[in-house]
Design a protein around this motif. Structure first.
Motif: not given
Length: 384
Positions: A305-325
């Motif tokens: 939903a956020m990607v469709l509204v904002l059309d970002p260059q990058v989506v970053v997976l962050g926070g504690g679970f990002s260690r399991s990227a």
């Protein structure tokens, strides 16, 4: 470019001083010639500017290294150690704090555990211990602390009040800025933790150089931070990015797919449960993989939903679970590719659990720059 009509030489000197400070900040000691080259000023002009900045207290001449032969060139440095900043991350289960100099270089870090249902005063005391611990580790007196920036769970108003917190009920309707000022005699800034994490990724992490970024703050609770046009987007009422408040997005309960998975041993502390599931999925356990799939399904819904509204260059997976990227990133990309008209880059954070506290430091540095190093104001004399 500033307006210099009318031969305003004092204005020109001011702008030259700001240019010199920008050249020195974040750099090692520079000679007069190197400074002149970086700023585009003549060497005589640069010498005059350096002298003025020394008089203001922002720059000092660095003594020659021991054993230097001959007459060494004079070198100058920005006095980043003339004051200190602290960044704080107030999470549901941990309070993190970091001490930095005025350039944002982190010098010491501490962490204080706190239970999710801890009373208000206990949580505030944990913040005080974390900040005081940083000052002790850095051998910095509280009188040398210029600013504290706090990234916290919850919805924050412009006065630094937590007006809503779904995860920590005791945190609601709290004048956090006021309570922090009671503890520490310095300027206090309060901001939502996911926004500060997003800022950190564009300054120090995997989204450097990107102007439009969606940051997914993924851990035992879910959040999002938005960068639009290179700036943190707060929204009209400081509620931007609160996708978890939409029940249909399924973000609020999404971590329970991992926490409640059958592979988690009985008696596992809540803070470790998701880690067992993610580790089992990494090893190919079918039950864990199914739980991860359900979690990513929920995560991808709000993210798309956020990607469709904002059309970002990058989506970053962050926070504690990002260690399991390595477990989460592939399925997330597949889900976004099915839903989004234009697929952004999807990257895993390199900052992990440190994203909020690093962003808080960057936030404090930005405010310091606005107060002291702008064409409208400075550089001002070195005072607090």
């Amino acid at each position: 470019m500033a307006d210099l009509r009318g031969g305003d030489l004092s204005r020109l000197r001011q702008l030259n001083s700001l240019t010199a400070i920008r050249a020195l900040r974040g750099a090692g000691p520079l000679t007069l010639s190197a400074l002149a080259e970086r700023t585009g000023l003549s060497r005589p002009s640069m010498k005059e500017v350096a002298g003025e900045l020394i008089d203001l207290g922002w720059v000092e001449e660095v003594p020659p290294s021991p054993g230097t032969m001959g007459r060494p060139a004079r070198r100058y440095r920005f006095r980043a150690d003339s004051g200190y900043l602290v960044g704080v991350d107030v999470g549901g289960h941990n309070i993190r704090a970091a001490l930095s100099d005025l350039d944002g270089e982190i010098l010491a870090e501490t962490r204080q555990p706190v239970s999710l249902d801890a009373p208000l005063e206990e949580r505030l005391a944990a913040i005080e211990r974390a900040v005081s611990g940083c000052l002790t580790l850095g051998r910095v007196a509280v009188s040398d602390l210029w600013m504290i920036a706090v990234g916290t769970i919850g919805m924050i108003d412009v006065e630094g009040r937590v007006i809503y917190s779904a995860a920590v009920p005791s945190w609601r309707d709290l004048d956090l800025a006021g309570r922090m000022r009671e503890m520490f005699p310095c300027q206090v800034l309060i901001e939502n933790d996911s926004r500060l994490a997003a800022m950190a990724e564009t300054r120090r992490g995997v989204a450097q150089g990107a102007k439009d970024v969606v940051f997914l703050h993924v851990g035992r609770r879910m959040g999002a931070g938005l960068i639009i046009g290179g700036k943190v987007h707060r929204g009209f009422g400081a509620a931007a990015g609160e996708i978890s408040m939409l029940p249909e997005a399924r973000w609020f309960d999404a971590p329970e797919h991992l926490n409640g998975c059958a592979v988690v041993p009985e008696g596992t502390p809540p803070e470790d449960a998701a880690g067992f599931t993610l580790a089992a999925a990494r090893n190919g356990d079918p039950v864990a993989l199914e739980a991860v799939g359900r979690f990513v399904d929920d995560l991808a819904l709000g993210a798309a939903a956020m990607v469709l509204v904002l059309d970002p260059q990058v989506v970053v997976l962050g926070g504690g679970f990002s260690r399991s990227a390595d477990v989460l990133l592939g399925p997330l990309r597949e889900q976004l590719e099915r839903r989004c008209m234009r697929m952004p880059e999807v990257r895993a954070s390199t900052l992990g659990d440190e994203c909020v506290v690093a962003g808080a430091i960057d936030y404090a540095v930005d405010h310091l720059d606005e107060q002291l190093f702008t064409p409208e104001r400075g550089p001002l004399p070195l005072t607090r």
